[in-house]
Design a protein around this motif. Structure first.
Motif, mmCIF file in Angstrom:
data_model
loop_
_atom_site.group_PDB
_atom_site.id
_atom_site.type_symbol
_atom_site.label_atom_id
_atom_site.label_comp_id
_atom_site.label_asym_id
_atom_site.label_seq_id
_atom_site.Cartn_x
_atom_site.Cartn_y
_atom_site.Cartn_z
ATOM 1 N N GLU A 87 -14.564 28.223 50.232
ATOM 2 C CA GLU A 87 -14.322 27.619 51.542
ATOM 3 C C GLU A 87 -14.976 28.427 52.655
ATOM 4 O OE1 GLU A 87 -10.106 27.334 51.758
ATOM 5 O OE2 GLU A 87 -10.021 25.473 50.567
ATOM 6 N N ARG A 88 -14.992 29.736 52.519
ATOM 7 C CA ARG A 88 -15.561 30.585 53.566
ATOM 8 C C ARG A 88 -17.087 30.501 53.612
ATOM 9 N NH1 ARG A 88 -13.887 36.579 55.541
ATOM 10 N NH2 ARG A 88 -15.734 37.018 56.798
ATOM 11 N N TYR A 89 -17.723 30.510 52.440
ATOM 12 C CA TYR A 89 -19.186 30.594 52.401
ATOM 13 C C TYR A 89 -19.872 29.275 52.036
ATOM 14 C CZ TYR A 89 -18.145 35.523 52.699
ATOM 15 O OH TYR A 89 -17.659 36.739 53.122
ATOM 16 N N GLY A 90 -19.101 28.297 51.600
ATOM 17 C CA GLY A 90 -19.716 27.029 51.218
ATOM 18 C C GLY A 90 -20.606 27.129 50.007
ATOM 19 N N GLU A 91 -20.310 28.112 49.153
ATOM 20 C CA GLU A 91 -21.112 28.338 47.947
ATOM 21 C C GLU A 91 -20.196 28.440 46.731
ATOM 22 O OE1 GLU A 91 -24.094 27.877 48.239
ATOM 23 O OE2 GLU A 91 -24.824 28.591 50.169
ATOM 24 N N THR A 92 -20.797 28.478 45.550
ATOM 25 C CA THR A 92 -20.038 28.523 44.303
ATOM 26 C C THR A 92 -19.480 29.922 44.040
ATOM 27 O OG1 THR A 92 -21.352 26.753 43.338
ATOM 28 C CG2 THR A 92 -20.154 28.163 41.810
ATOM 29 N N ALA A 93 -18.240 29.985 43.624
ATOM 30 C CA ALA A 93 -17.602 31.251 43.257
ATOM 31 C C ALA A 93 -17.222 31.204 41.781
ATOM 32 C CB ALA A 93 -16.370 31.507 44.106
ATOM 33 N N HIS A 94 -17.447 32.328 41.083
ATOM 34 C CA HIS A 94 -17.150 32.422 39.650
ATOM 35 C C HIS A 94 -16.209 33.603 39.379
ATOM 36 C CE1 HIS A 94 -21.278 30.577 39.500
ATOM 37 N NE2 HIS A 94 -20.700 29.836 38.567
ATOM 38 N N TYR A 95 -15.497 33.497 38.269
ATOM 39 C CA TYR A 95 -14.812 34.651 37.682
ATOM 40 C C TYR A 95 -15.305 34.745 36.246
ATOM 41 C CZ TYR A 95 -11.204 37.608 35.627
ATOM 42 O OH TYR A 95 -10.535 38.622 34.957
ATOM 43 N N PRO B 101 -15.934 43.799 41.447
ATOM 44 C CA PRO B 101 -14.982 43.887 40.337
ATOM 45 C C PRO B 101 -13.605 43.346 40.711
ATOM 46 C CG PRO B 101 -15.238 46.020 41.362
ATOM 47 C CD PRO B 101 -16.237 45.122 42.029
ATOM 48 N N VAL B 102 -12.885 42.929 39.674
ATOM 49 C CA VAL B 102 -11.491 42.471 39.827
ATOM 50 C C VAL B 102 -10.628 43.316 38.910
ATOM 51 C CG1 VAL B 102 -9.893 40.549 39.612
ATOM 52 C CG2 VAL B 102 -12.246 40.123 40.318
ATOM 53 N N PHE B 103 -9.596 43.941 39.480
ATOM 54 C CA PHE B 103 -8.707 44.812 38.707
ATOM 55 C C PHE B 103 -7.350 44.132 38.560
ATOM 56 C CE2 PHE B 103 -11.834 47.433 40.869
ATOM 57 C CZ PHE B 103 -12.307 48.248 39.846
ATOM 58 N N LEU B 104 -7.228 43.282 37.533
ATOM 59 C CA LEU B 104 -5.982 42.551 37.315
ATOM 60 C C LEU B 104 -5.015 43.308 36.417
ATOM 61 C CD1 LEU B 104 -7.294 38.899 36.767
ATOM 62 C CD2 LEU B 104 -6.281 39.867 38.830
ATOM 63 N N VAL C 2 -15.804 38.864 40.109
ATOM 64 C CA VAL C 2 -15.916 37.659 40.926
ATOM 65 C C VAL C 2 -17.277 37.668 41.597
ATOM 66 C CG1 VAL C 2 -15.153 36.632 43.111
ATOM 67 C CG2 VAL C 2 -13.489 37.164 41.336
ATOM 68 N N SER C 3 -17.911 36.515 41.643
ATOM 69 C CA SER C 3 -19.228 36.435 42.272
ATOM 70 C C SER C 3 -19.305 35.245 43.212
ATOM 71 C CB SER C 3 -20.321 36.306 41.209
ATOM 72 O OG SER C 3 -20.225 35.058 40.539
ATOM 73 N N VAL C 4 -20.198 35.370 44.178
ATOM 74 C CA VAL C 4 -20.583 34.249 45.034
ATOM 75 C C VAL C 4 -22.059 33.994 44.750
ATOM 76 C CG1 VAL C 4 -20.832 33.377 47.379
ATOM 77 C CG2 VAL C 4 -18.901 34.867 46.802
ATOM 78 N N SER C 5 -22.387 32.775 44.328
ATOM 79 C CA SER C 5 -23.758 32.415 43.972
ATOM 80 C C SER C 5 -24.259 31.330 44.905
ATOM 81 C CB SER C 5 -23.822 31.901 42.530
ATOM 82 O OG SER C 5 -23.334 32.866 41.620
ATOM 83 N N ILE D 4 -16.081 39.948 51.199
ATOM 84 C CA ILE D 4 -15.873 39.409 49.854
ATOM 85 C C ILE D 4 -14.911 40.292 49.081
ATOM 86 C CG2 ILE D 4 -17.010 38.949 47.641
ATOM 87 C CD1 ILE D 4 -19.526 38.182 49.280
ATOM 88 N N ARG D 5 -15.126 41.610 49.159
ATOM 89 C CA ARG D 5 -14.235 42.528 48.460
ATOM 90 C C ARG D 5 -12.812 42.432 49.000
ATOM 91 N NH1 ARG D 5 -17.003 46.998 49.109
ATOM 92 N NH2 ARG D 5 -18.048 47.017 47.086
ATOM 93 N N ALA D 6 -12.661 42.301 50.307
ATOM 94 C CA ALA D 6 -11.323 42.192 50.901
ATOM 95 C C ALA D 6 -10.613 40.925 50.437
ATOM 96 C CB ALA D 6 -11.429 42.225 52.432
ATOM 97 N N THR D 7 -11.348 39.846 50.310
ATOM 98 C CA THR D 7 -10.744 38.593 49.831
ATOM 99 C C THR D 7 -10.245 38.745 48.406
ATOM 100 O OG1 THR D 7 -12.230 37.293 51.244
ATOM 101 C CG2 THR D 7 -11.190 36.138 49.408
ATOM 102 N N VAL D 8 -11.027 39.428 47.572
ATOM 103 C CA VAL D 8 -10.624 39.651 46.180
ATOM 104 C C VAL D 8 -9.401 40.569 46.116
ATOM 105 C CG1 VAL D 8 -11.325 40.660 43.987
ATOM 106 C CG2 VAL D 8 -12.930 39.248 45.277
ATOM 107 N N GLU D 9 -9.401 41.619 46.908
ATOM 108 C CA GLU D 9 -8.300 42.587 46.857
ATOM 109 C C GLU D 9 -7.020 42.041 47.467
ATOM 110 O OE1 GLU D 9 -9.989 45.941 48.799
ATOM 111 O OE2 GLU D 9 -11.177 46.579 47.048
ATOM 112 N N ALA D 10 -7.119 40.988 48.258
ATOM 113 C CA ALA D 10 -5.921 40.400 48.891
ATOM 114 C C ALA D 10 -5.250 39.344 48.029
ATOM 115 C CB ALA D 10 -6.302 39.802 50.241
#
Length: 253
Positions: free
Chosen positions: A98-106, A212-215, A225-228, A246-252
């Motif tokens: 929604e923020r970047y209008g691009e595809t996001a992957h995990y 990186p994602v630390f679950l 997680v990537s934005v392509s 991007i990192r802040a969004t993942v960490e939140a």
């Protein structure tokens, strides 16, 4: 092992080979096509299909072609939806898209490939990528793959050389890293910056940034997680400038 020296398929191997081949034919495949694809006699392929059909893992469509069965799809989707990493990361991917209008992957690391566990495409009308949930790409040519490899291997050129071994690194585009030396240098850069990029290395015209994602561990990522994006619309420099956000969004999450 090269196809011309591979041992013939027998028993359950043949059934699994037929099932795997069916997955590559969204519009179905005939008995003759499957027989050629798995290099087995027609009667034995027919028996394999009969077994798959009995369990609902395969079926015949209205044109008489074999397709994956509803039970296979139910099992696959039920298993996918039950994975905690997919459930936990979905809101992050949605927020990034929604923020970047691009595809996001995990994606997660699996040997010499990455497997996409989740994906969120942009709104209708925007360019969508060909990647699919459950699909694979090479580690060395993707941002998610290089990032996860940087964490998985010791900070040692010899470790990268051993990981590459004697197999060639496929050159997906003119920008793909194809030597252990170049890959080792890239991994050092990734460790220093804390993120990875794909500058049209896996697919022409597509750039990507991964974090990186630390679950499950504070030190070893469960995935990335990537934005392509198409470089014509979102240059790589734009993604790099947004790495903190991007990192802040993942960490939140």
């Amino acid at each position: 092992m090269p196809p011309d020296t591979a041992p013939p398929l027998v028993g359950t191997d043949r059934v699994l080979a037929v099932l795997t081949e069916l997955a590559g034919h969204a519009d179905g495949a005939s008995l003759e096509e499957l027989t050629r694809a798995v290099a087995s006699p027609k009667p034995t392929v027919h028996r394999a299909l009969a077994s798959l059909c009995r369990f609902g893992l395969a079926a015949r469509n209205g044109h008489g072609r074999y397709v994956l069965g509803d039970e296979f799809l139910r099992l696959a989707f039920a298993h996918h939806e039950a994975r905690p990493d997919h459930l936990r990361i979905a809101p992050v991917l949605t927020a990034l898209t929604e923020r970047y209008g691009e595809t996001a992957h995990y994606a997660v690391l699996d040997g010499h490939t990455v497997v996409y566990r989740a994906k969120v495409d942009p709104a209708a009308g925007a360019l969508r990528l060909s990647s699919t949930v459950g699909g694979r790409n090479p580690v060395h040519s993707t941002a998610v793959g290089k990032l996860l490899l940087a964490y998985a291997l010791p900070d040692d050129d010899a470790a990268v050389t051993a990981w590459v071994g004697d197999r060639p690194l496929p050159q997906r585009t003119p920008h793909t890293l194809t030597s252990a030396e170049a890959l080792a240098a890239e991994l050092r850069t990734i460790r220093a910056h804390g993120y990875a990029v794909d500058d049209q290395e896996n697919e022409p015209g597509i750039v990507c940034l991964a974090v990186p994602v630390f679950l499950t561990s504070p030190t070893r990522p469960s995935g990335a997680v990537s934005v392509s994006a198409p470089v014509s619309r979102t240059p790589l420099a734009t993604l790099v400038a947004e790495v903190r956000a991007i990192r802040a969004t993942v960490e939140a999450r």
